[in-house]
Design a protein around this motif. Structure first.
Motif, PDB file in Angstrom:
ATOM      1  N   HIS A   1     -52.505   0.156 -98.817  1.00  0.00           N
ATOM      2  CA  HIS A   1     -51.456  -0.841 -98.662  1.00  0.00           C
ATOM      3  C   HIS A   1     -51.843  -2.151 -99.361  1.00  0.00           C
ATOM      4  O   HIS A   1     -52.363  -3.081 -98.739  1.00  0.00           O
ATOM      5  CB  HIS A   1     -51.159  -1.079 -97.192  1.00  0.00           C
ATOM      6  CG  HIS A   1     -50.799   0.167 -96.436  1.00  0.00           C
ATOM      7  ND1 HIS A   1     -49.826   1.035 -96.888  1.00  0.00           N
ATOM      8  CD2 HIS A   1     -51.281   0.694 -95.276  1.00  0.00           C
ATOM      9  CE1 HIS A   1     -49.721   2.055 -96.037  1.00  0.00           C
ATOM     10  NE2 HIS A   1     -50.594   1.867 -95.053  1.00  0.00           N
ATOM     11  N   ALA A   2     -51.568  -2.225-100.642  1.00  0.00           N
ATOM     12  CA  ALA A   2     -51.986  -3.369-101.452  1.00  0.00           C
ATOM     13  C   ALA A   2     -51.342  -4.675-100.994  1.00  0.00           C
ATOM     14  O   ALA A   2     -51.987  -5.732-100.987  1.00  0.00           O
ATOM     15  CB  ALA A   2     -51.655  -3.117-102.921  1.00  0.00           C
TER      16      ALA A   2
ATOM     17  N   VAL B   1     -46.003  -4.882 -93.870  1.00  0.00           N
ATOM     18  CA  VAL B   1     -46.279  -6.216 -94.413  1.00  0.00           C
ATOM     19  C   VAL B   1     -45.643  -7.304 -93.553  1.00  0.00           C
ATOM     20  O   VAL B   1     -46.293  -8.304 -93.213  1.00  0.00           O
ATOM     21  CB  VAL B   1     -45.772  -6.328 -95.862  1.00  0.00           C
ATOM     22  CG1 VAL B   1     -46.059  -7.718 -96.419  1.00  0.00           C
ATOM     23  CG2 VAL B   1     -46.420  -5.266 -96.744  1.00  0.00           C
ATOM     24  N   HIS B   2     -44.377  -7.132 -93.229  1.00  0.00           N
ATOM     25  CA  HIS B   2     -43.682  -8.146 -92.434  1.00  0.00           C
ATOM     26  C   HIS B   2     -44.320  -8.306 -91.066  1.00  0.00           C
ATOM     27  O   HIS B   2     -44.455  -9.421 -90.549  1.00  0.00           O
ATOM     28  CB  HIS B   2     -42.201  -7.782 -92.297  1.00  0.00           C
ATOM     29  CG  HIS B   2     -41.472  -7.726 -93.599  1.00  0.00           C
ATOM     30  ND1 HIS B   2     -41.369  -8.812 -94.436  1.00  0.00           N
ATOM     31  CD2 HIS B   2     -40.824  -6.701 -94.226  1.00  0.00           C
ATOM     32  CE1 HIS B   2     -40.687  -8.479 -95.520  1.00  0.00           C
ATOM     33  NE2 HIS B   2     -40.357  -7.201 -95.414  1.00  0.00           N
ATOM     34  N   GLY B   3     -44.729  -7.206 -90.483  1.00  0.00           N
ATOM     35  CA  GLY B   3     -45.403  -7.268 -89.194  1.00  0.00           C
ATOM     36  C   GLY B   3     -46.725  -8.001 -89.286  1.00  0.00           C
ATOM     37  O   GLY B   3     -47.064  -8.809 -88.404  1.00  0.00           O
ATOM     38  N   VAL B   4     -47.488  -7.732 -90.329  1.00  0.00           N
ATOM     39  CA  VAL B   4     -48.769  -8.402 -90.526  1.00  0.00           C
ATOM     40  C   VAL B   4     -48.568  -9.905 -90.679  1.00  0.00           C
ATOM     41  O   VAL B   4     -49.267 -10.714 -90.055  1.00  0.00           O
ATOM     42  CB  VAL B   4     -49.501  -7.819 -91.761  1.00  0.00           C
ATOM     43  CG1 VAL B   4     -50.657  -8.724 -92.185  1.00  0.00           C
ATOM     44  CG2 VAL B   4     -50.010  -6.415 -91.460  1.00  0.00           C
TER      45      VAL B   4
ATOM     46  N   ARG C   1     -64.157  -1.800 -88.339  1.00  0.00           N
ATOM     47  CA  ARG C   1     -63.322  -1.951 -89.531  1.00  0.00           C
ATOM     48  C   ARG C   1     -62.375  -3.123 -89.332  1.00  0.00           C
ATOM     49  O   ARG C   1     -61.662  -3.189 -88.321  1.00  0.00           O
ATOM     50  CB  ARG C   1     -62.507  -0.684 -89.799  1.00  0.00           C
ATOM     51  CG  ARG C   1     -63.310   0.544 -90.120  1.00  0.00           C
ATOM     52  CD  ARG C   1     -62.384   1.699 -90.488  1.00  0.00           C
ATOM     53  NE  ARG C   1     -61.392   1.917 -89.442  1.00  0.00           N
ATOM     54  CZ  ARG C   1     -60.286   2.641 -89.601  1.00  0.00           C
ATOM     55  NH1 ARG C   1     -60.021   3.204 -90.762  1.00  0.00           N
ATOM     56  NH2 ARG C   1     -59.442   2.802 -88.594  1.00  0.00           N
ATOM     57  N   THR C   2     -62.372  -4.028 -90.276  1.00  0.00           N
ATOM     58  CA  THR C   2     -61.427  -5.134 -90.222  1.00  0.00           C
ATOM     59  C   THR C   2     -60.056  -4.660 -90.695  1.00  0.00           C
ATOM     60  O   THR C   2     -59.922  -3.579 -91.290  1.00  0.00           O
ATOM     61  CB  THR C   2     -61.872  -6.288 -91.131  1.00  0.00           C
ATOM     62  OG1 THR C   2     -61.942  -5.813 -92.483  1.00  0.00           O
ATOM     63  CG2 THR C   2     -63.225  -6.840 -90.700  1.00  0.00           C
ATOM     64  N   ALA C   3     -59.053  -5.492 -90.448  1.00  0.00           N
ATOM     65  CA  ALA C   3     -57.695  -5.142 -90.871  1.00  0.00           C
ATOM     66  C   ALA C   3     -57.614  -4.946 -92.379  1.00  0.00           C
ATOM     67  O   ALA C   3     -56.911  -4.052 -92.868  1.00  0.00           O
ATOM     68  CB  ALA C   3     -56.711  -6.223 -90.413  1.00  0.00           C
ATOM     69  N   VAL C   4     -58.336  -5.765 -93.134  1.00  0.00           N
ATOM     70  CA  VAL C   4     -58.251  -5.656 -94.597  1.00  0.00           C
ATOM     71  C   VAL C   4     -58.910  -4.367 -95.098  1.00  0.00           C
ATOM     72  O   VAL C   4     -58.430  -3.731 -96.042  1.00  0.00           O
ATOM     73  CB  VAL C   4     -58.838  -6.907 -95.291  1.00  0.00           C
ATOM     74  CG1 VAL C   4     -60.350  -6.968 -95.191  1.00  0.00           C
ATOM     75  CG2 VAL C   4     -58.378  -6.975 -96.745  1.00  0.00           C
TER      76      VAL C   4
ATOM     77  N   ALA D   1     -50.594  -2.549 -87.595  1.00  0.00           N
ATOM     78  CA  ALA D   1     -49.668  -2.890 -88.672  1.00  0.00           C
ATOM     79  C   ALA D   1     -50.332  -2.745 -90.034  1.00  0.00           C
ATOM     80  O   ALA D   1     -49.719  -2.287 -91.001  1.00  0.00           O
ATOM     81  CB  ALA D   1     -49.151  -4.319 -88.489  1.00  0.00           C
ATOM     82  N   ALA D   2     -51.618  -3.116 -90.115  1.00  0.00           N
ATOM     83  CA  ALA D   2     -52.359  -2.973 -91.369  1.00  0.00           C
ATOM     84  C   ALA D   2     -52.480  -1.514 -91.760  1.00  0.00           C
ATOM     85  O   ALA D   2     -52.335  -1.148 -92.932  1.00  0.00           O
ATOM     86  CB  ALA D   2     -53.742  -3.604 -91.232  1.00  0.00           C
TER      87      ALA D   2
END
Length: 206
Positions: free
Chosen positions: A53-54, A21-24, A42-45, A15-16
């Motif tokens: 994806h800000a 966004v809604h999924g996250v 790699r982390t999601a952020v 999702a990231a």
């Protein structure tokens, strides 16, 4: 980790990457670990930052994501911005108070790849909104100013970056390991506008 948590983790990373966004948010609320990593650590952020994806970056930071975590190639969220030049993402990352001293695999900080790649807006944002070290020297012995001259194409974007770096206090006297300064490199490459900026008295180039 339970199968449910493993599923949530995989879904969060996906999702990231796609900017959902809604999924996250839903996955975070369902208990997904925001510190989960993919096969490259790699982390999601970091994935969200690299993918541009800000909003996702903002949600992950709010949920406690480690903004400074580095992957196997030593990238993290702020260092990714130096590569992509994404100012909107950078602004989201900066709200998480990242450590701007963290180095990439070349020993550089975010402003160096940004200068090399001609990311004018990102260089400006870093200089205007942070206390990033404009004279940081990477493992190759190069600063952002040196890279803008040596690895840039001498065009308008890199000329503007040289101007911004000088205005931001960059030390034009710092030389590479062979003893050549940014001015030396600009002259060698015939980058006339850069030469004019680098030859001008301090303060005039700005």
């Amino acid at each position: 980790m339970s199968d449910g948590n493993e599923t949530h983790a995989a879904q969060l990373l996906a999702a990231a990457e796609r900017g959902d966004v809604h999924g996250v948010v839903a996955l975070i609320q369902a208990g997904a670990d925001v510190g989960v990593c993919d096969h490259r650590n790699r982390t999601a952020v970091t994935i969200a930052a690299f993918s541009g994806h800000a909003e996702v970056v903002t949600e992950l930071i709010a949920a406690g994501a480690d903004i400074n975590a580095q992957d196997d190639e030593r990238y993290n969220a702020v260092l990714s911005c130096g590569v992509t030049g994404d100012v909107e993402v950078l602004r989201a990352v900066l709200r998480g108070n990242p450590d701007l001293r963290i180095r990439n695999k070349y020993g550089g900080i975010a402003i160096i790849p940004a200068a090399e790649r001609g990311h004018v807006a990102l260089v400006r944002e870093l200089l205007d909104r942070t206390e990033i070290d404009v004279d940081h020297v990477n493992d190759l012995g190069w600063t952002a100013l040196l890279e803008a001259v040596m690895l840039g194409d001498g065009g308008a974007a890199h000329v503007e970056i040289v101007r911004l770096l000088l205005k931001g206090g960059a030390d034009r006297s710092i030389a590479d390991p062979e003893g050549r300064t940014a001015l030396d490199h600009a002259r060698e490459r015939g980058h006339v506008e850069m030469v004019a900026l680098l030859e001008a008295p301090r303060g005039v180039a700005s």
